[in-house]
Design a protein around this motif. Structure first.
Motif, PDB file in Angstrom:
ATOM      1  N   GLY A 121       0.882  -1.295  -0.035  1.00  0.00           N
ATOM      2  CA  GLY A 121      -0.038   0.079   0.110  1.00  0.00           C
ATOM      3  C   GLY A 121       0.787   1.183  -0.119  1.00  0.00           C
ATOM      4  O   GLY A 121       0.160   2.348  -0.064  1.00  0.00           O
ATOM      5  N   TRP A 126       0.029   1.246  -3.711  1.00  0.00           N
ATOM      6  CA  TRP A 126      -1.413   1.964  -3.210  1.00  0.00           C
ATOM      7  C   TRP A 126      -2.417   1.608  -4.260  1.00  0.00           C
ATOM      8  O   TRP A 126      -3.251   1.012  -4.140  1.00  0.00           O
ATOM      9  CB  TRP A 126      -1.289   3.185  -2.897  1.00  0.00           C
ATOM     10  CG  TRP A 126      -2.606   3.790  -2.673  1.00  0.00           C
ATOM     11  CD1 TRP A 126      -3.389   4.405  -3.374  1.00  0.00           C
ATOM     12  CD2 TRP A 126      -3.352   3.640  -1.534  1.00  0.00           C
ATOM     13  NE1 TRP A 126      -4.695   4.961  -2.565  1.00  0.00           N
ATOM     14  CE2 TRP A 126      -4.487   4.124  -1.547  1.00  0.00           C
ATOM     15  CE3 TRP A 126      -3.170   2.913  -0.263  1.00  0.00           C
ATOM     16  CZ2 TRP A 126      -5.238   4.200  -0.327  1.00  0.00           C
ATOM     17  CZ3 TRP A 126      -3.920   2.812   0.665  1.00  0.00           C
ATOM     18  CH2 TRP A 126      -5.234   3.624   0.808  1.00  0.00           C
ATOM     19  N   LEU A 129      -3.759  -2.240  -4.788  1.00  0.00           N
ATOM     20  CA  LEU A 129      -4.258  -2.824  -3.446  1.00  0.00           C
ATOM     21  C   LEU A 129      -5.800  -2.978  -3.813  1.00  0.00           C
ATOM     22  O   LEU A 129      -6.540  -1.973  -4.624  1.00  0.00           O
ATOM     23  CB  LEU A 129      -4.163  -1.831  -2.161  1.00  0.00           C
ATOM     24  CG  LEU A 129      -3.220  -1.980  -1.259  1.00  0.00           C
ATOM     25  CD1 LEU A 129      -3.264  -1.100   0.085  1.00  0.00           C
ATOM     26  CD2 LEU A 129      -2.858  -3.203  -0.589  1.00  0.00           C
ATOM     27  N   TRP A 131      -9.729  -2.557  -3.560  1.00  0.00           N
ATOM     28  CA  TRP A 131     -10.353  -1.352  -3.013  1.00  0.00           C
ATOM     29  C   TRP A 131     -10.820  -1.493  -1.535  1.00  0.00           C
ATOM     30  O   TRP A 131     -10.842  -0.456  -0.903  1.00  0.00           O
ATOM     31  CB  TRP A 131     -11.664  -0.897  -3.804  1.00  0.00           C
ATOM     32  CG  TRP A 131     -12.685  -2.028  -3.785  1.00  0.00           C
ATOM     33  CD1 TRP A 131     -13.100  -2.880  -4.613  1.00  0.00           C
ATOM     34  CD2 TRP A 131     -13.557  -2.042  -2.863  1.00  0.00           C
ATOM     35  NE1 TRP A 131     -14.101  -3.688  -4.307  1.00  0.00           N
ATOM     36  CE2 TRP A 131     -14.580  -2.919  -3.280  1.00  0.00           C
ATOM     37  CE3 TRP A 131     -14.108  -1.091  -1.896  1.00  0.00           C
ATOM     38  CZ2 TRP A 131     -15.824  -3.313  -2.422  1.00  0.00           C
ATOM     39  CZ3 TRP A 131     -15.278  -1.436  -1.114  1.00  0.00           C
ATOM     40  CH2 TRP A 131     -16.376  -2.692  -1.510  1.00  0.00           C
ATOM     41  N   SER A 133      -9.214  -3.176   0.909  1.00  0.00           N
ATOM     42  CA  SER A 133      -7.994  -3.006   1.722  1.00  0.00           C
ATOM     43  C   SER A 133      -8.031  -1.438   1.920  1.00  0.00           C
ATOM     44  O   SER A 133      -7.461  -1.028   2.842  1.00  0.00           O
ATOM     45  CB  SER A 133      -6.849  -3.552   1.189  1.00  0.00           C
ATOM     46  OG  SER A 133      -7.057  -5.057   1.020  1.00  0.00           O
ATOM     47  N   ARG A 134      -8.094  -0.881   0.582  1.00  0.00           N
ATOM     48  CA  ARG A 134      -7.542   0.643   0.621  1.00  0.00           C
ATOM     49  C   ARG A 134      -8.618   1.290   1.570  1.00  0.00           C
ATOM     50  O   ARG A 134      -8.275   2.344   2.391  1.00  0.00           O
ATOM     51  CB  ARG A 134      -7.743   1.292  -0.655  1.00  0.00           C
ATOM     52  CG  ARG A 134      -6.555   1.025  -1.534  1.00  0.00           C
ATOM     53  CD  ARG A 134      -6.373   1.788  -2.750  1.00  0.00           C
ATOM     54  NE  ARG A 134      -7.672   2.023  -3.390  1.00  0.00           N
ATOM     55  CZ  ARG A 134      -7.903   1.346  -4.445  1.00  0.00           C
ATOM     56  NH1 ARG A 134      -6.873   0.387  -4.895  1.00  0.00           N
ATOM     57  NH2 ARG A 134      -9.046   1.542  -5.427  1.00  0.00           N
ATOM     58  N   MET A 137      -7.854   0.583   5.400  1.00  0.00           N
ATOM     59  CA  MET A 137      -6.801   1.380   5.715  1.00  0.00           C
ATOM     60  C   MET A 137      -7.138   2.979   6.011  1.00  0.00           C
ATOM     61  O   MET A 137      -6.648   3.424   6.941  1.00  0.00           O
ATOM     62  CB  MET A 137      -5.673   1.112   4.876  1.00  0.00           C
ATOM     63  CG  MET A 137      -4.896  -0.325   4.861  1.00  0.00           C
ATOM     64  SD  MET A 137      -3.715  -0.360   3.693  1.00  0.00           S
ATOM     65  CE  MET A 137      -2.662  -1.798   4.022  1.00  0.00           C
ATOM     66  N   GLY A 138      -8.023   3.376   5.264  1.00  0.00           N
ATOM     67  CA  GLY A 138      -8.277   4.606   5.287  1.00  0.00           C
ATOM     68  C   GLY A 138      -9.249   5.032   6.432  1.00  0.00           C
ATOM     69  O   GLY A 138      -9.404   6.245   7.070  1.00  0.00           O
ATOM     70  N   LYS A 143      -4.097   3.900   9.137  1.00  0.00           N
ATOM     71  CA  LYS A 143      -3.874   5.090   8.326  1.00  0.00           C
ATOM     72  C   LYS A 143      -2.412   5.724   8.658  1.00  0.00           C
ATOM     73  O   LYS A 143      -1.514   6.304   7.821  1.00  0.00           O
ATOM     74  CB  LYS A 143      -4.857   6.012   7.904  1.00  0.00           C
ATOM     75  CG  LYS A 143      -5.339   6.886   9.076  1.00  0.00           C
ATOM     76  CD  LYS A 143      -6.769   7.684   8.762  1.00  0.00           C
ATOM     77  CE  LYS A 143      -7.105   8.310  10.205  1.00  0.00           C
ATOM     78  NZ  LYS A 143      -8.375   8.978   9.675  1.00  0.00           N
ATOM     79  N   LEU A 146       0.499   3.800   8.008  1.00  0.00           N
ATOM     80  CA  LEU A 146       0.641   3.959   6.646  1.00  0.00           C
ATOM     81  C   LEU A 146       1.445   5.079   6.049  1.00  0.00           C
ATOM     82  O   LEU A 146       2.426   5.279   5.284  1.00  0.00           O
ATOM     83  CB  LEU A 146      -0.748   3.759   5.897  1.00  0.00           C
ATOM     84  CG  LEU A 146      -0.751   3.234   4.404  1.00  0.00           C
ATOM     85  CD1 LEU A 146      -0.404   1.770   4.234  1.00  0.00           C
ATOM     86  CD2 LEU A 146      -2.122   3.281   3.759  1.00  0.00           C
TER      87      LEU A 146
END
Length: 226
Positions: A121, A126, A129, A131, A133-134, A137-138, A143, A146
């Motif tokens: 990521g 990034w 990855l 979607w 997983s993104r 994380m966000g 985050k 990250l």
């Protein structure tokens, strides 16, 4: 070979320690808390912080007549709990500043090699990855880790060292390991990553050691999964 270890008390780092010693290498580990790592033959333990260049220097020369050939860094941000929603306890640039300090001290001592554990990521991985997983994380306090790993990615590229960034997919904290099973490498961008991907901490530790000993992926980032 002799290694400097930062992050040796972590869930991946402890497997790096065991793996190195089992292969008859030696290591010096810089740990933040006295007693956090059990003494073992071939292992020198120094208490200090990776945020202190002086502490890193002390660790470099702590083993009589041995100077590390390379450093393996498995530091991670510290949260209040293992929950992805746990509040961050580490300073915002803990990983980046620790890495920058280590590289500066290593370069001063003419030690050319550093291997850093990162996460999928970061940087050009990034966009590969999944979607889901993104979004995860966000949405969670992951985050912050990250962001700090992203700063490490920038810091390491400013050095003259032979660096390697190992970008692990979702970690599985299993202690079992089949040494005959090699991790799959997906390049810097992580082509082919899936939401179901994972890698055990033992697999990552084994790969970090292999990259250090064999000189793999010099000045490259690489995504790994089981």
């Amino acid at each position: 070979m002799h290694f400097l270890l930062l992050g040796a008390t972590g869930r991946t780092g402890k497997h790096v320690v065991s793996g190195l010693l089992s292969q008859d290498h030696t290591a010096v580990a810089l740990v933040r808390a006295s007693g956090s790592l059990a003494p073992r033959p071939g292992l020198t333990i120094v208490t200090g912080s990776p945020l202190s260049k002086d502490d890193i220097r002390r660790a470099l020369f702590a083993a009589p007549s041995l100077l590390p050939s390379a450093a393996i860094i498995t530091l991670n941000t510290v949260r209040e709990s293992d929950s992805p929603f746990g509040a961050r306890l580490s300073p915002p640039r803990f990983l980046a500043d620790s890495c920058a300090n280590a590289c500066e001290v290593l370069e001063e001592a003419s030690i050319p090699r550093v291997i850093v554990m990162s996460t999928a990521g970061i940087g050009d991985s990034w966009g590969k990855l999944p979607w889901l997983s993104r979004a995860f994380m966000g949405w969670t306090n992951i985050k912050y880790a990250l962001e700090d790993h992203g700063l490490v990615d920038k810091e390491i590229r400013l050095t003259k060292m032979d660096w390697t960034l190992v970008r692990a997919v979702r970690l599985e904290f299993k202690d079992t390991d089949d040494p005959k099973t090699e991790v799959k490498t997906l390049g810097s961008s992580g082509d082919g990553m899936r939401v179901s991907d994972s890698v055990t901490v033992t697999s990552v530790a084994r790969f970090l050691i292999q990259a250090a000993v064999e000189g793999l992926f010099i000045k490259e980032a690489v995504v790994v999964r089981d």
